[in-house]
Design a protein around this motif. Structure first.
Motif, PDB file in Angstrom:
ATOM      1  N   ARG A 114       1.261  -0.882   0.059  1.00 53.31           N
ATOM      2  CA  ARG A 114      -0.199  -0.440  -0.134  1.00 53.31           C
ATOM      3  C   ARG A 114       0.557   1.348   0.029  1.00 53.31           C
ATOM      4  NH1 ARG A 114      -2.748   3.468  -1.057  1.00 53.31           N
ATOM      5  NH2 ARG A 114      -4.529   4.757   0.168  1.00 53.31           N
ATOM      6  N   ARG A 115       1.907   1.024   0.898  1.00 54.24           N
ATOM      7  CA  ARG A 115       2.891   2.702   0.841  1.00 54.24           C
ATOM      8  C   ARG A 115       3.927   2.706  -0.442  1.00 54.24           C
ATOM      9  NH1 ARG A 115       4.878   3.510   6.651  1.00 54.24           N
ATOM     10  NH2 ARG A 115       6.300   4.111   5.418  1.00 54.24           N
ATOM     11  N   ALA A 116       4.121   1.496  -0.849  1.00 54.73           N
ATOM     12  CA  ALA A 116       4.540   1.692  -2.460  1.00 54.73           C
ATOM     13  C   ALA A 116       3.679   2.034  -3.518  1.00 54.73           C
ATOM     14  CB  ALA A 116       5.124   0.236  -2.894  1.00 54.73           C
ATOM     15  N   ASN A 117       2.472   1.810  -3.813  1.00 49.29           N
ATOM     16  CA  ASN A 117       1.153   2.456  -4.130  1.00 49.29           C
ATOM     17  C   ASN A 117       1.738   4.485  -4.251  1.00 49.29           C
ATOM     18  OD1 ASN A 117       0.258   0.133  -4.961  1.00 49.29           O
ATOM     19  ND2 ASN A 117      -1.241   0.269  -4.072  1.00 49.29           N
ATOM     20  N   TYR A 118       1.849   5.073  -2.412  1.00 46.17           N
ATOM     21  CA  TYR A 118       1.821   6.414  -3.106  1.00 46.17           C
ATOM     22  C   TYR A 118       3.842   6.582  -3.148  1.00 46.17           C
ATOM     23  CZ  TYR A 118      -1.413   7.730   0.234  1.00 46.17           C
ATOM     24  OH  TYR A 118      -2.905   9.112   0.479  1.00 46.17           O
TER      25      TYR A 118
END
Length: 652
Positions: free
Chosen positions: A221-225
């Motif tokens: 999820r953080r990688a999406n950001y």
């Protein structure tokens, strides 16, 4: 660099409903007067343009694809080589002029000659594929992220240089964008039949499998950001990642290494080519090597040195890296290869040519990381906390004069905090920060103490009007976390984040700010879990998979009972024993002597049971067998949380 999302991969999970805070979609705003002024200040402070990067990025161009679209299954576009063709001319006010300049060079896509017998395919993914001509075939170093982009890259190589088989594959390190496309360049059966070596640093498989299994949902999820997933490239949108374009879609694959490099100085003669290796594990990846191609006098510094300051702790989340060791590896490379290399190339960005340039870059980047480390530690030992260390640390002018030391990917700000974390952890020793209220409760009290949401919003507007977006974001974030339905606060916070994104020199800082702005305006909509290929799952040891299941086990739902369960996977000759202690779940690759339940099935069905939470009856119909207490098995399965399909970041 690109994470392996949670290793589930058998099917996609259904997306959840849109969150309650969903907003009417709103487009990006123009640059504010404060941002316009800030961009002008940045432009005036940048190093003089000497033309080296333009030369090096274009040098050796051979050809590129006639069709910019690389398609995957069912014709789905997984990559466009022309995605950043709009980056021409002077920087618009919505893009930091230094980042705009960087993308002018990173946007180039095609096959490039680097040295005698050495080429790179750049711009077909976030990473580069390096190919070395051996006596009989191609030695491929870092076959990109996905099968589709790697296949397209090799197709271009064969079309331009003459078709040859792949005679060896080298994985420089344990991040997916450096091995995930391997099945696009070689088939495992062909590799086995021709005894093609697949070379990697020691502990490659363990680190490739483990980095994101435990924290896969959070990291994904953080990688999406970090990478701006879903944000279209454009002057008001995604502007690459600082060391490459975006991250390719498609199928991530893995063929296990057959030859591991244990220490610096080891050599191999592969398909007639003398190679020497430097182990740099603990720098950019926990398992990493560099390659010196002796006949070509070419040093491949995979991700230890690139066209940017790298991450000591990547914002997507990872194990914090050792900055002191990183500087030491650069110094070692300078001593071992700086005097006998005519080109330094990396698995991101463009090469640098000439022995003096090679040595100069290695020395300057060594000093950049060492200064970052030493001065962060110096300030830390004077009593400064993480934010104070970051605020007080400025890159020396001599280092900032080199474009490749700029923070297009990592930054002095978040890297200095990572150095602090490496030594001292998250706590700054101030007891006020030892046990603070969590975000929602803290925000509620914060807003009330300041006189209510209306007053806080007024203060934030004043800050925004003065160009103090850092303070306005802090204020508005409290309002949003106290009341996520406050549309005015959400809209203003999105505007504040957006301007900070426009001003960021770091591509991944920009992506994070713009991702948060999008979520606040449109509401975050959980998506399907990314699927992974069967051969990637096959490469993950069962022990690691079961350990990750244990992190989803809620013992309270198992009513504190104790039990033992055996998982038998005949095709792998594996028999795992699971012990439920009443509070925890322990898995071992040895069976329990007298299990309460024995589950026998191919591992794919076991993974379907534990990761996809497929119904027990459905899997029994597919061949799974249960001996012993079936009700207890069902109760165990019911106590395992489903995989996360995403979560909010910019709001509670």
């Amino acid at each position: 660099m690109k994470p392996l999302s949670t290793i589930v991969g058998l099917a996609a999970l259904a997306a959840g409903p849109a969150l309650a805070g969903a907003q009417t979609p709103e487009g990006p705003k123009p640059a504010s007067p404060a941002t316009v002024a800030r961009q002008a200040e940045v432009a005036a402070s940048l190093p003089a343009e000497d033309g080296r990067d333009a030369d090096y990025a274009a040098r050796g161009f051979v050809a590129t694809r006639t069709d910019p679209v690389i398609a995957g299954a069912q014709g789905r576009t997984v990559w466009r080589t022309d995605a950043y063709a709009f980056v021409e001319g002077p920087a618009p006010a919505t893009v930091n002029p230094s980042l705009w300049r960087e993308m002018k060079h990173l946007k180039a896509a095609g096959l490039y000659a680097v040295a005698d017998g050495v080429w790179q395919v750049r711009g077909f993914d976030v990473s580069n594929m390096t190919v070395v001509r051996g006596a009989t075939g191609w030695i491929v170093v870092d076959p990109l992220t996905t099968r589709e982009t790697a296949a397209a890259a090799l197709e271009l190589v064969n079309a331009q240089l003459g078709k040859r088989p792949v005679s060896a594959v080298i994985y420089s390190h344990s991040h997916a964008d450096h091995f995930g496309g391997v099945r696009g360049v070689i088939d495992e059966l062909d590799a086995a039949a021709r005894k093609v070596p697949i070379i990697a640093p020691a502990r490659f498989t363990e680190e490739a499998a483990s980095e994101n299994i435990m924290a896969g949902a959070a990291m994904g999820r953080r990688a999406n950001y970090q990478f701006g997933a879903g944000i279209a490239p454009g002057p008001q949108g995604q502007m690459g990642s600082g060391i490459g374009m975006g991250v390719a879609a498609g199928e991530i694959t893995l063929i296990a290494p057959t030859d591991l490099i244990e220490k610096t100085g080891e050599t191999r003669t592969i398909d007639g080519i003398a190679l020497e290796f430097q182990i740099v594990s603990g720098s950019e990846a926990p398992s990493e090597l560099n390659v010196y191609v002796a006949p070509a006098r070419a040093f491949l510094s995979a991700e230890m040195s690139t066209c940017s300051l790298h991450n000591i702790l990547t914002p997507r989340g990872a194990k914090v890296r050792d900055t002191h060791a990183w500087a030491g590896f650069l110094d070692e490379a300078l001593r071992l290869y700086g005097g006998r290399s005519d080109v330094v190339l990396s698995s991101h960005c463009w090469p640098r040519f000439g022995q003096a340039e090679v040595a100069g870059m290695l020395a300057s980047q060594r000093d950049n990381y060492r200064y970052l480390h030493d001065q962060s530690v110096r300030r830390m030992n004077q009593g400064a906390g993480p934010a104070e260390v970051a605020e007080g640390l400025t890159q020396p002018a001599a280092l900032a004069a080199q474009w490749y030391n700029h923070g297009y990917y990592g930054t002095y700000s978040h890297n200095s905090k990572a150095v602090y974390q490496f030594y001292l952890g998250w706590y700054d020793a101030n007891p006020a920060n030892l046990d603070p209220w969590p975000p929602v409760e803290r925000a509620t009290r914060y807003v009330a103490a300041l006189g209510g949401a209306r007053k806080v919003i007024a203060l934030a507007r004043k800050a925004m009007a003065s160009g103090d977006y850092r303070w306005s974001s802090d204020l508005l974030n409290q309002v949003v976390f106290a009341d996520a339905a406050n549309r005015q606060a959400r809209a203003l916070l999105a505007d504040s984040y957006e301007q900070q994104g426009y001003q960021a020199e770091s591509g991944i800082w920009r992506n994070q700010f713009l991702s948060a702005a999008r979520d606040l305006r449109q509401g975050y909509k959980p998506g399907a879990t990314n699927t992974q290929s069967a051969d990637l799952i096959a490469a993950v040891p069962t022990q690691l998979l079961l350990d990750s299941v244990a992190t989803r086990f809620d013992s309270a739902r198992f009513s504190g009972h104790t039990a033992t369960i055996n998982l038998v996977m005949p095709e792998r000759r594996e028999n795992a024993g699971v012990e439920l202690t009443g509070t925890t779940m322990f898995a071992r690759m040895t069976p329990q002597a007298e299990p309460d339940v024995t589950i026998t099935a191919p591992r794919r069905l076991v993974l379907g049971l534990l990761f996809l939470k497929l119904p027990l009856a459905q899997l029994e119909a597919a061949g799974l067998k249960i001996e012993g207490n079936r009700d207890l098995a069902q109760k165990w399965l019911d106590a395992i949380d489903p995989l996360s399909s995403g979560f909010n970041i910019a709001e509670p």
